[in-house]
Design a protein around this motif. Structure first.
Motif, PDB file in Angstrom:
ATOM      1  N   ARG A   1     -27.070 -41.864 -16.065  1.00 32.55           N
ATOM      2  CA  ARG A   1     -26.453 -42.840 -15.157  1.00 32.55           C
ATOM      3  C   ARG A   1     -25.683 -42.133 -14.045  1.00 32.55           C
ATOM      4  O   ARG A   1     -25.749 -42.542 -12.885  1.00 32.55           O
ATOM      5  CB  ARG A   1     -25.541 -43.782 -15.946  1.00 32.55           C
ATOM      6  N   VAL A   2     -24.963 -41.068 -14.379  1.00 33.83           N
ATOM      7  CA  VAL A   2     -24.225 -40.302 -13.362  1.00 33.83           C
ATOM      8  C   VAL A   2     -25.202 -39.705 -12.353  1.00 33.83           C
ATOM      9  O   VAL A   2     -24.977 -39.766 -11.141  1.00 33.83           O
ATOM     10  CB  VAL A   2     -23.359 -39.196 -14.015  1.00 33.83           C
ATOM     11  N   LYS A   3     -26.302 -39.149 -12.833  1.00 32.66           N
ATOM     12  CA  LYS A   3     -27.316 -38.593 -11.935  1.00 32.66           C
ATOM     13  C   LYS A   3     -27.876 -39.679 -11.019  1.00 32.66           C
ATOM     14  O   LYS A   3     -28.092 -39.451  -9.824  1.00 32.66           O
ATOM     15  CB  LYS A   3     -28.440 -37.943 -12.736  1.00 32.66           C
ATOM     16  N   GLU A   4     -28.102 -40.865 -11.586  1.00 32.33           N
ATOM     17  CA  GLU A   4     -28.624 -41.984 -10.797  1.00 32.33           C
ATOM     18  C   GLU A   4     -27.644 -42.389  -9.700  1.00 32.33           C
ATOM     19  O   GLU A   4     -28.043 -42.624  -8.557  1.00 32.33           O
ATOM     20  CB  GLU A   4     -28.872 -43.168 -11.747  1.00 32.33           C
ATOM     21  N   ILE A   5     -26.371 -42.429 -10.033  1.00 29.33           N
ATOM     22  CA  ILE A   5     -25.353 -42.767  -9.041  1.00 29.33           C
ATOM     23  C   ILE A   5     -25.325 -41.746  -7.914  1.00 29.33           C
ATOM     24  O   ILE A   5     -25.280 -42.099  -6.730  1.00 29.33           O
ATOM     25  CB  ILE A   5     -23.960 -42.887  -9.716  1.00 29.33           C
ATOM     26  N   ILE A   6     -25.383 -40.475  -8.279  1.00 28.19           N
ATOM     27  CA  ILE A   6     -25.372 -39.403  -7.266  1.00 28.19           C
ATOM     28  C   ILE A   6     -26.608 -39.479  -6.387  1.00 28.19           C
ATOM     29  O   ILE A   6     -26.531 -39.370  -5.163  1.00 28.19           O
ATOM     30  CB  ILE A   6     -25.232 -38.025  -7.934  1.00 28.19           C
ATOM     31  N   ASN A   7     -27.763 -39.732  -7.000  1.00 30.41           N
ATOM     32  CA  ASN A   7     -29.008 -39.862  -6.218  1.00 30.41           C
ATOM     33  C   ASN A   7     -28.937 -41.049  -5.271  1.00 30.41           C
ATOM     34  O   ASN A   7     -29.413 -40.976  -4.136  1.00 30.41           O
ATOM     35  CB  ASN A   7     -30.221 -39.987  -7.143  1.00 30.41           C
TER      36      ASN A   7
END
Length: 119
Positions: A109-115
């Motif tokens: 989820r954190v990676k998705e937010i950053i992307n």
């Protein structure tokens, strides 16, 4: 906005959930959940009114939140980042990723937010 005390936050949590609640009902709930007496609750409610955290309507001392949970969350998070992480979000993220056990789905989820920020 001012920092909310833990006691003020207890009242606000009720009002964010209920949207509108009488002082009497707030006092009853806080008596049952954390043992506050009526006087303590009314003192805290008056403080919240004075700080413009809630509005008071008559009759029956009906309380409604004047600020949203999102506003408080944003303020408190910025304060935490400034105080503990030298104002740098990266320092907070590094701490969370290195020092706290995070589930794989939370990391995703954190990676998705950053992307999403890059788009």
């Amino acid at each position: 906005m001012q920092k909310l005390s833990d006691s003020e936050l207890k009242i606000m949590e009720i009002l964010w959930r209920e949207k509108s609640f009488t002082a009497k009902d707030i006092a009853a709930e806080l008596s049952n959940t954390i043992g506050w007496d009526k006087t303590t609750t009314y003192t805290m409610l008056r403080r919240c009114v004075k700080k413009n955290l809630i509005t008071r309507k008559e009759p029956n001392f009906i309380c409604e939140p004047s600020i949203s949970k999102e506003q408080v969350s944003s303020y408190e998070t910025k304060e935490l980042i400034d105080k503990m992480y030298n104002g740098k979000v990266g320092n907070l993220v590094a701490f969370l990723l290195n020092d706290i056990d995070i589930a794989d789905e939370e990391i995703a989820r954190v990676k998705e937010i950053i992307n999403d920020l890059d788009e």
